[in-house]
Design a protein around this motif. Structure first.
Motif, PDB file in Angstrom:
ATOM      1  N   SER A 131       0.856  -1.187   0.000  1.00  0.00           N
ATOM      2  CA  SER A 131       0.000   0.000   0.000  1.00  0.00           C
ATOM      3  C   SER A 131       0.889   1.232   0.000  1.00  0.00           C
ATOM      4  O   SER A 131       2.085   1.160   0.326  1.00  0.00           O
ATOM      5  CB  SER A 131      -0.926   0.002   1.226  1.00  0.00           C
ATOM      6  OG  SER A 131      -0.172   0.154   2.413  1.00  0.00           O
ATOM      7  N   ARG A 172      -3.370  -1.908  -7.994  1.00  0.00           N
ATOM      8  CA  ARG A 172      -4.163  -2.579  -6.954  1.00  0.00           C
ATOM      9  C   ARG A 172      -5.275  -1.659  -6.451  1.00  0.00           C
ATOM     10  O   ARG A 172      -6.399  -2.101  -6.214  1.00  0.00           O
ATOM     11  CB  ARG A 172      -3.211  -2.967  -5.812  1.00  0.00           C
ATOM     12  CG  ARG A 172      -3.701  -4.065  -4.900  1.00  0.00           C
ATOM     13  CD  ARG A 172      -2.533  -4.599  -4.077  1.00  0.00           C
ATOM     14  NE  ARG A 172      -2.975  -5.681  -3.215  1.00  0.00           N
ATOM     15  CZ  ARG A 172      -2.930  -5.658  -1.893  1.00  0.00           C
ATOM     16  NH1 ARG A 172      -2.476  -4.578  -1.266  1.00  0.00           N
ATOM     17  NH2 ARG A 172      -3.343  -6.688  -1.185  1.00  0.00           N
ATOM     18  N   CYS A 173      -4.937  -0.372  -6.281  1.00  0.00           N
ATOM     19  CA  CYS A 173      -5.949   0.584  -5.812  1.00  0.00           C
ATOM     20  C   CYS A 173      -7.063   0.775  -6.843  1.00  0.00           C
ATOM     21  O   CYS A 173      -8.235   0.920  -6.487  1.00  0.00           O
ATOM     22  CB  CYS A 173      -5.297   1.935  -5.519  1.00  0.00           C
ATOM     23  SG  CYS A 173      -4.137   1.940  -4.136  1.00  0.00           S
ATOM     24  N   CYS A 179      -9.314  -2.598  -7.071  1.00  0.00           N
ATOM     25  CA  CYS A 179      -9.950  -3.128  -5.860  1.00  0.00           C
ATOM     26  C   CYS A 179     -11.475  -3.030  -5.999  1.00  0.00           C
ATOM     27  O   CYS A 179     -11.998  -2.075  -6.589  1.00  0.00           O
ATOM     28  CB  CYS A 179      -9.476  -2.343  -4.643  1.00  0.00           C
ATOM     29  SG  CYS A 179     -10.240  -2.842  -3.083  1.00  0.00           S
ATOM     30  N   PRO A 208      -6.258  -0.201  -0.568  1.00  0.00           N
ATOM     31  CA  PRO A 208      -6.857  -1.448  -1.032  1.00  0.00           C
ATOM     32  C   PRO A 208      -7.323  -2.317   0.135  1.00  0.00           C
ATOM     33  O   PRO A 208      -6.688  -2.341   1.200  1.00  0.00           O
ATOM     34  CB  PRO A 208      -5.727  -2.125  -1.807  1.00  0.00           C
ATOM     35  CG  PRO A 208      -4.742  -1.050  -2.100  1.00  0.00           C
ATOM     36  CD  PRO A 208      -4.861  -0.049  -0.997  1.00  0.00           C
ATOM     37  N   CYS A 209      -8.424  -3.037  -0.081  1.00  0.00           N
ATOM     38  CA  CYS A 209      -8.990  -3.838   1.008  1.00  0.00           C
ATOM     39  C   CYS A 209      -8.118  -5.039   1.333  1.00  0.00           C
ATOM     40  O   CYS A 209      -8.087  -5.506   2.477  1.00  0.00           O
ATOM     41  CB  CYS A 209     -10.405  -4.277   0.646  1.00  0.00           C
ATOM     42  SG  CYS A 209     -10.478  -5.448  -0.739  1.00  0.00           S
ATOM     43  N   CYS A 232     -10.400  -8.760  -1.551  1.00  0.00           N
ATOM     44  CA  CYS A 232     -11.053  -9.137  -2.807  1.00  0.00           C
ATOM     45  C   CYS A 232     -10.084  -9.917  -3.683  1.00  0.00           C
ATOM     46  O   CYS A 232      -8.870  -9.960  -3.427  1.00  0.00           O
ATOM     47  CB  CYS A 232     -11.572  -7.895  -3.529  1.00  0.00           C
ATOM     48  SG  CYS A 232     -10.268  -6.782  -4.109  1.00  0.00           S
ATOM     49  N   SER A 258      -9.035  -9.372  -6.738  1.00  0.00           N
ATOM     50  CA  SER A 258      -8.036  -8.555  -7.411  1.00  0.00           C
ATOM     51  C   SER A 258      -6.887  -8.196  -6.472  1.00  0.00           C
ATOM     52  O   SER A 258      -5.711  -8.251  -6.863  1.00  0.00           O
ATOM     53  CB  SER A 258      -8.689  -7.287  -7.962  1.00  0.00           C
ATOM     54  OG  SER A 258      -7.722  -6.431  -8.541  1.00  0.00           O
ATOM     55  N   CYS A 259      -7.199  -7.815  -5.240  1.00  0.00           N
ATOM     56  CA  CYS A 259      -6.158  -7.458  -4.272  1.00  0.00           C
ATOM     57  C   CYS A 259      -5.274  -8.657  -3.946  1.00  0.00           C
ATOM     58  O   CYS A 259      -4.053  -8.525  -3.795  1.00  0.00           O
ATOM     59  CB  CYS A 259      -6.791  -6.904  -2.996  1.00  0.00           C
ATOM     60  SG  CYS A 259      -7.452  -5.218  -3.171  1.00  0.00           S
TER      61      CYS A 259
END
Length: 443
Positions: A14, A60-61, A64, A72-73, A76, A78-79
């Motif tokens: 992050s 990633r951001c 998400c 980003p979480c 999920c 994608s993350c």
């Protein structure tokens, strides 16, 4: 313990974890909050400072499920695919321009770019080493970079932004990355060593930071090498200096003390120890220049360590403060200039030991030169000698003891020996003894 390289094991996931690049990460996070993300970015800067890592974090951001979001979480699909050890995403394509920078590669990218993403919000191309793309390749990409479809994003990463043609550069948001400050990098390396649970001796981290030269990846690689070779007592200072090729502090202390005392024998003995110990004379001169730089700063700013101007352990700072007090500012400046000039001359020299000995001779002999810095160094030595004489206690001359009536006010005035008709040795003896002079008998 994982065999994965340290810089890969601790790669940020992050923007909050990226160190030393707040001038880049803060605007990018704000753009994500405002949903004003551009279609193309150019990340430039020295190697190992976080360009490609930040490009992956940005992807990633953007992809998400809760995004676009600055945080980003991490949960999920994608993350997880774009995580540190994730399997990767088919919608985030990384291209090494060093091997895919031709016009044919650009045409193939352009043809595939118009297809929508398979499962994510955006299809993102991360083009690393973008300066390796040829002019024809950039021209082939120009139209798609200028007017991409809604689902397409470009992130160019390069160490040489001036080689990216202006037509591409003008269509991107340019974010210049910087080298990480030594204090920030040292603190980060300390945290990594704490997580690795390997003790590190004082003075090791400044050496690693110096070897890394502001690059996080290079510093992590050096730290990884030291941790891999650590014994039960952890990473020691002696191990770090020998493995990284730095000069032992005792040799630097010895040669600086020899310069201060103007002791040529001690200085050339240190040179012999450097050569016999298998040390590189060029590295020794570079380390000596670094030491003289610290002494110059300490002479001008006594609390330089507290202000962060010098990165060294407390015991070394104390020794350097004592050494700086022995020299004058002109002497330190002259020594540093001569060592710097000698270091330049040593590049490509066939006999580095001879060059090292000549450097020591020049520093030890300011009287052999009539330039301004040498004259100033000699004057500073004379001033220190005069100050030492003035501050020394007054001691009576050896053998002189005033007699009981030496300062009696009623003592009769004795005429000088010359008035008594004496001259030569007899007059001298009479003056010293204070006895009445007897004229020699007439023949």
């Amino acid at each position: 313990m994982s065999s994965l390289a340290l810089y890969r094991r601790y790669r940020p996931e992050s923007f909050a974890e990226v160190i030393g690049q707040e001038h880049v990460t803060a605007p990018l996070q704000q753009a994500l909050r405002n949903n004003r993300v551009n279609h193309a970015y150019l990340f430039s800067g020295p190697r190992g400072c976080g360009k490609t890592t930040s490009a992956r974090i940005l992807a990633r951001c953007l992809n998400c499920e809760q995004g676009p979001t600055p945080t980003p979480c991490g949960e999920c699909q994608s993350c997880q695919d774009l995580a540190r050890n994730g399997r990767g995403s088919i919608d985030v394509i990384e291209i090494d321009a060093a091997s895919h920078g031709g016009v044919d590669d650009a045409r193939e990218l352009r043809e595939k770019a118009f297809f929508g993403p398979a499962s994510s919000r955006y299809k993102i191309y991360i083009i690393d080493e973008a300066h390796m793309v040829t002019s024809a390749g950039f021209n082939a990409l120009l139209k798609v970079v200028e007017e991409p479809p809604e689902h397409l994003k470009f992130i160019f990463a390069t160490t040489e932004p001036e080689k990216v043609i202006g037509t591409i550069r003008s269509r991107t948001h340019h974010y210049p990355f910087r080298l990480v400050p030594p204090g920030t990098l040292r603190e980060y390396l300390g945290e990594v060593c704490g997580q690795e649970k390997i003790p590190v001796e004082d003075g090791v981290l400044p050496l690693v930071v110096r070897a890394g030269a502001g690059s996080v990846r290079d510093s992590m690689s050096v730290m990884d090498q030291l941790l891999a070779g650590a014994a039960e007592d952890g990473v020691t200072y002696a191990m770090a200096t020998s493995l990284l090729g730095y000069t032992d502090g005792s040799l630097l202390d010895a040669v600086v003390d020899a310069f201060a005392a103007n002791d040529g024998a001690a200085a050339f003995e240190v040179v012999d120890r450097v050569i016999e110990g298998g040390n590189d004379p060029r590295r020794f001169v570079a380390d000596l220049l670094e030491r003289l730089r610290d002494l110059v700063i300490l002479a001008a700013v006594p609390d330089a360590a507290e202000k962060g101007l010098i990165d060294a352990p407390a015991d070394l700072v104390e020794r350097m403060q004592a050494q700086a007090g022995v020299f004058g500012p002109g002497e330190l400046s002259r020594a540093a200039d001569l060592v710097n000039e000698g270091l330049t001359e040593m590049r490509g020299a066939t006999s580095p030991r001879l060059q090292l000995e000549l450097i020591c001779a020049r520093v030890l002999l300011p009287a052999a030169y009539d330039d301004e810095r040498s004259v100033r160094a000699r004057l500073e030595k004379l001033e220190r000698g005069a100050a030492a004489l003035v501050s020394a206690p007054m001691v009576p001359a050896t053998g002189y003891v005033p007699g009981p009536g030496a300062h009696a006010p009623d003592q009769a005035y004795a005429p000088p020996a010359a008035a008594s008709g004496l001259s030569g040795p007899a007059a001298a003896r009479a003056a010293v003894s204070g006895a009445p002079a007897q004229a020699p008998a007439a023949p």
